[in-house]
Design a protein around this motif. Structure first.
Motif, mmCIF file in Angstrom:
data_model
loop_
_atom_site.group_PDB
_atom_site.id
_atom_site.type_symbol
_atom_site.label_atom_id
_atom_site.label_comp_id
_atom_site.label_asym_id
_atom_site.label_seq_id
_atom_site.Cartn_x
_atom_site.Cartn_y
_atom_site.Cartn_z
ATOM 1 N N ALA A 17 0.891 -1.422 0.017
ATOM 2 C CA ALA A 17 -0.009 0.042 -0.025
ATOM 3 C C ALA A 17 0.774 1.339 0.176
ATOM 4 N N ILE A 18 1.958 1.145 0.650
ATOM 5 C CA ILE A 18 2.828 2.424 0.647
ATOM 6 C C ILE A 18 3.545 2.624 -0.552
ATOM 7 N N LYS A 19 3.835 1.365 -1.382
ATOM 8 C CA LYS A 19 4.476 1.589 -2.787
ATOM 9 C C LYS A 19 3.325 2.124 -3.409
ATOM 10 N N GLY A 20 1.996 1.822 -3.359
ATOM 11 C CA GLY A 20 0.776 2.303 -4.234
ATOM 12 C C GLY A 20 0.483 3.626 -4.211
ATOM 13 N N LEU A 21 0.618 3.979 -2.784
ATOM 14 C CA LEU A 21 0.328 5.451 -2.624
ATOM 15 C C LEU A 21 1.536 6.230 -2.865
ATOM 16 N N SER A 22 2.810 5.881 -2.710
ATOM 17 C CA SER A 22 4.013 6.745 -2.843
ATOM 18 C C SER A 22 4.264 6.918 -4.553
ATOM 19 N N GLY A 23 3.737 6.045 -5.343
ATOM 20 C CA GLY A 23 3.786 5.816 -6.722
ATOM 21 C C GLY A 23 3.241 7.028 -7.602
#
Lengths: 133, 112
Positions: B106-112
């Motif tokens: 989720a962190i990756k998804g929101l940071s992208g």
């Protein structure tokens, strides 16, 4: 309302004993929790000493949950259709989902009024693949 | 209800430490979430990996948090168990919330 947890956990234990899978056990518990929460909130207006009687019966083909209360009668068993635009967050529903969930996860849901009692019966069939204990 | 909170890359990750998000827990849960939103958190990951039971009251509280966040905010779900996911599917809330397998994803998804 805290006793609803106890009821839910008890029915979940029945489901595990009956070899329901995780989702079936969760959904059966969910149906009962939704039913009893609705009764406390709507039939009894949240009164703390609301009396709700739950009977679990094991039939050869299904698990039956009968929920009896003496509060205000249920007006209709037909739930509102849950229609909303997923992208319009300001109009998403926050409630009114209980009846719909009960009808979706159980195989049969019936309601009748007998004298002062509301009698809700919900049944969940055993899948044929599974031998009953 | 006990909820662990941490901020990673500017994203608030909240993890309820109790197994049930039901009518008994919903008000407390919502209160804590609204406090975090009022502190200015706009991107929130709700990690449900320890929660094995959510009812429609718990789901309603999660929806309410999304509404409180408003248009500029993001509330996504991570680590949800298959059984609990079935509630999101039954109520079509899986079309409202982005759902990630883990808080890291989720962190990756929101940071992208």
């Amino acid at each position: 309302m805290a006793n609803v947890r106890l009821l839910g956990l008890a029915v979940h234990a029945f489901c595990v004993y009956l070899n329901f899978d995780d989702t079936e056990a969760y959904q059966t518990q969910l149906a009962l929790v939704e039913a009893v929460t609705n009764i406390i909130r709507h039939a009894y207006d949240g009164q703390p000493d609301s009396e709700v009687e739950v009977t679990v019966t094991l039939y050869p083909q299904c698990l039956s949950l009968q929920v009896v209360d003496t509060g205000r009668p249920l007006l209709a068993l037909n739930p509102k259709v849950l229609e909303f635009d997923p992208s319009d967050h300001s109009h998403l529903p926050e409630g009114g989902m209980g009846l719909l969930i009960m009808q979706q996860v159980m195989d049969r849901v019936a309601y009748r009024r007998v004298g002062p009692s509301n009698i809700l019966t919900m049944e969940k069939d055993f899948p044929t693949r599974r031998p009953t204990p | 209800m006990q909820i662990e909170d941490k901020v990673i890359k500017g994203i608030l990750v909240v993890t309820p430490l109790e197994k049930r998000l039901d009518a008994t827990a919903a008000t407390d849960f919502k209160g804590k979430m609204v406090d975090w939103i009022n502190l200015g958190h706009r991107r929130i990951i709700l990690d449900l990996s320890l929660v094995d039971f959510v009812d429609s009251s718990g789901l309603g509280a999660i929806v309410s948090c999304l509404k409180t966040l408003g248009e500029g905010g993001d509330l996504v779900i991570s680590g949800i168990r298959d059984a609990v996911l079935s509630l999101f599917q039954l109520t079509r809330m899986n079309r409202v919330f982005q759902i990630f397998p883990s808080s890291e994803a989720a962190i990756k998804g929101l940071s992208g």
